[in-house]
Scaffold this active site. Sequence first.
Site, mmCIF file in Angstrom:
data_model
loop_
_atom_site.group_PDB
_atom_site.id
_atom_site.type_symbol
_atom_site.label_atom_id
_atom_site.label_comp_id
_atom_site.label_asym_id
_atom_site.label_seq_id
_atom_site.Cartn_x
_atom_site.Cartn_y
_atom_site.Cartn_z
ATOM 1 N N GLU A 1 6.028 35.243 37.172
ATOM 2 C CA GLU A 1 5.842 36.586 36.579
ATOM 3 C C GLU A 1 6.651 37.641 37.337
ATOM 4 O O GLU A 1 7.218 38.551 36.729
ATOM 5 C CB GLU A 1 4.341 36.926 36.583
ATOM 6 N N GLY B 1 2.102 33.921 39.531
ATOM 7 C CA GLY B 1 2.601 35.256 39.860
ATOM 8 C C GLY B 1 4.063 35.240 40.296
ATOM 9 O O GLY B 1 4.766 36.241 40.151
ATOM 10 N N ALA C 1 0.263 33.928 43.083
ATOM 11 C CA ALA C 1 -0.633 34.789 43.852
ATOM 12 C C ALA C 1 -1.326 33.919 44.894
ATOM 13 O O ALA C 1 -1.481 32.707 44.695
ATOM 14 C CB ALA C 1 -1.653 35.425 42.920
ATOM 15 N N GLU D 1 -1.863 28.572 36.206
ATOM 16 C CA GLU D 1 -3.179 29.178 36.462
ATOM 17 C C GLU D 1 -4.297 28.432 35.741
ATOM 18 O O GLU D 1 -5.438 28.414 36.184
ATOM 19 C CB GLU D 1 -3.196 30.647 36.025
HETATM 20 C C1 HXC Z 1 -1.925 30.086 48.662
HETATM 21 C C2 HXC Z 1 -0.422 28.355 48.709
HETATM 22 C C3 HXC Z 1 -0.067 28.595 47.358
HETATM 23 C C4 HXC Z 1 -0.715 29.680 46.679
HETATM 24 C C5 HXC Z 1 1.094 26.928 48.070
HETATM 25 N N1 HXC Z 1 0.315 27.309 49.107
HETATM 26 N N2 HXC Z 1 0.873 27.691 46.999
HETATM 27 N N3 HXC Z 1 -1.341 29.096 49.347
HETATM 28 N N4 HXC Z 1 -1.640 30.379 47.372
HETATM 29 N N5 HXC Z 1 -0.425 30.005 45.428
HETATM 30 C C6 HXC Z 1 0.270 26.722 50.438
HETATM 31 C C7 HXC Z 1 -0.435 25.368 50.449
HETATM 32 O O1 HXC Z 1 -1.822 25.523 50.494
HETATM 33 C C8 HXC Z 1 0.112 24.779 51.713
HETATM 34 O O2 HXC Z 1 -0.560 25.340 52.822
HETATM 35 C C9 HXC Z 1 1.542 25.293 51.761
HETATM 36 O O3 HXC Z 1 1.577 26.444 50.916
HETATM 37 C C10 HXC Z 1 2.536 24.276 51.222
HETATM 38 O O4 HXC Z 1 2.112 23.855 49.934
HETATM 39 P P1 HXC Z 1 1.865 22.307 49.532
HETATM 40 O O5 HXC Z 1 0.915 22.291 48.418
HETATM 41 O O6 HXC Z 1 1.534 21.503 50.741
HETATM 42 O O7 HXC Z 1 3.347 21.933 49.065
HETATM 43 P P2 HXC Z 1 3.772 20.852 47.964
HETATM 44 O O8 HXC Z 1 2.938 19.611 48.093
HETATM 45 O O9 HXC Z 1 5.249 20.752 48.064
HETATM 46 O O10 HXC Z 1 3.371 21.523 46.558
HETATM 47 C C11 HXC Z 1 3.987 22.689 46.147
HETATM 48 C C12 HXC Z 1 3.220 23.298 44.944
HETATM 49 C C13 HXC Z 1 1.718 23.482 45.311
HETATM 50 C C14 HXC Z 1 3.363 22.402 43.715
HETATM 51 C C15 HXC Z 1 3.900 24.657 44.632
HETATM 52 O O11 HXC Z 1 1.640 24.156 46.572
HETATM 53 C C16 HXC Z 1 0.934 24.264 44.304
HETATM 54 O O12 HXC Z 1 0.579 23.733 43.265
HETATM 55 N N6 HXC Z 1 0.638 25.517 44.634
HETATM 56 C C17 HXC Z 1 -0.190 26.369 43.795
HETATM 57 C C18 HXC Z 1 0.599 26.853 42.614
HETATM 58 C C19 HXC Z 1 -0.254 27.719 41.693
HETATM 59 O O13 HXC Z 1 -1.311 27.266 41.226
HETATM 60 N N7 HXC Z 1 0.164 28.920 41.477
HETATM 61 C C20 HXC Z 1 -0.595 29.912 40.668
HETATM 62 C C21 HXC Z 1 -1.520 30.701 41.551
HETATM 63 S S1 HXC Z 1 -2.524 31.766 40.597
HETATM 64 P P3 HXC Z 1 -1.130 24.406 54.010
HETATM 65 O O14 HXC Z 1 -1.805 25.381 54.929
HETATM 66 O O15 HXC Z 1 -2.031 23.404 53.390
HETATM 67 O O16 HXC Z 1 0.103 23.778 54.612
HETATM 68 C C22 HXC Z 1 -1.546 33.052 40.178
HETATM 69 C C23 HXC Z 1 -2.235 34.120 39.361
HETATM 70 C C24 HXC Z 1 -1.292 35.223 39.033
HETATM 71 O O17 HXC Z 1 -0.406 33.147 40.501
HETATM 72 C C25 HXC Z 1 -2.049 36.421 38.553
HETATM 73 C C26 HXC Z 1 -1.275 37.682 38.632
HETATM 74 C C27 HXC Z 1 -0.502 37.891 39.893
#
Ligand code: HXC
Length: 258
Positions: A112, A109, A65, A132
């Site tokens: 999921e 997400g 998400a 998360e």
């Molecule tokens: C918003 C995101 C994002 C996310 C990545 N980006 N994941 N933006 N929401 N979930 C953005 C980053 O901020 C970045 O933007 C760009 O995408 C590239 O990501 P990087 O981090 O620079 O890439 P990398 O170093 O290769 O790392 C990849 C990654 C990391 C390991 C996937 O991005 C990461 O940990 N993302 C978050 C994953 C996460 O926590 N997911 C769960 C979310 S909560 P910029 O502008 O800086 O270039 C969730 C709740 C679900 O899903 C509930 C029900 C739906």
Amino acid sequence: MAFKTIIVENEDHIALIKLNRPDALNALNATLLTELSQALVEADKNSKVRCIVLTGSEKAFAAGADITEMADKTFVDAFGGDLFSEFPNKFLRVRKPIIAAVSGYALGGGCELAMMCDIIIASDTAKFGQPEINLGVMAGLGGTQRLTRFVGKSKAMDMNLTGRFMDAEEAERSGLVSRVVPAKKLMSEAMATAAKIAEKSALATMAVKESVNRSYESSLNEGLLFERRVFHSLFATEDQAEGMAAFMEKREPQFRDK
Ligand code: HXC
């Protein structure tokens, strides 16, 4: 229809839906979820479409998400607005089979979303996770429920509590995905699988989807009864007569969804 965050292509009998927010690794924001719901409802209604393939980019199926959209939300916003309740309701009403073709990150997400599909085909670069916990929250769209049914309690706890990622090989071994293929072959494998499903009677494929899903929602006896009754009902179709006649006449069946 023109979409901002997804690309839809209809090829023969397959609707190919590609998540398209490359700058955010296909993070699921409100626009994307709305557009994806619309595309799925349209594909389900379109009588030409017999199977749906959902994919992302090579680097990410979806990294979860959109955190930037969630960061400022309060409990009142989340609970009061019933955050993320509308999307699964629409998604789960789709009756045609949906294949997730997953390359790269399928996190939170994103993982999921893949699990809500009917078949997951993964590239050897795929990484699944429920990170998360690292954000001080937990899964909200099936990561503690569907994942546990796919991979068992211990691995589901491990992934949800530590936030560690599972690679494609472990995902296949654990029953999360149906097959792993080299990254270059992901789309051809997913499209070929969809084409194979599209050859069948759509009445029978919808019946299979409903019946397999029942296994998650009912006791074994209830599920077995549901399966048997749906099996019985397919004897009301012309496709049953055609499928069995074709077998006996040693020819390919011509299904007409009747
Ligand atoms: C918003 C995101 C994002 C996310 C990545 N980006 N994941 N933006 N929401 N979930 C953005 C980053 O901020 C970045 O933007 C760009 O995408 C590239 O990501 P990087 O981090 O620079 O890439 P990398 O170093 O290769 O790392 C990849 C990654 C990391 C390991 C996937 O991005 C990461 O940990 N993302 C978050 C994953 C996460 O926590 N997911 C769960 C979310 S909560 P910029 O502008 O800086 O270039 C969730 C709740 C679900 O899903 C509930 C029900 C739906």
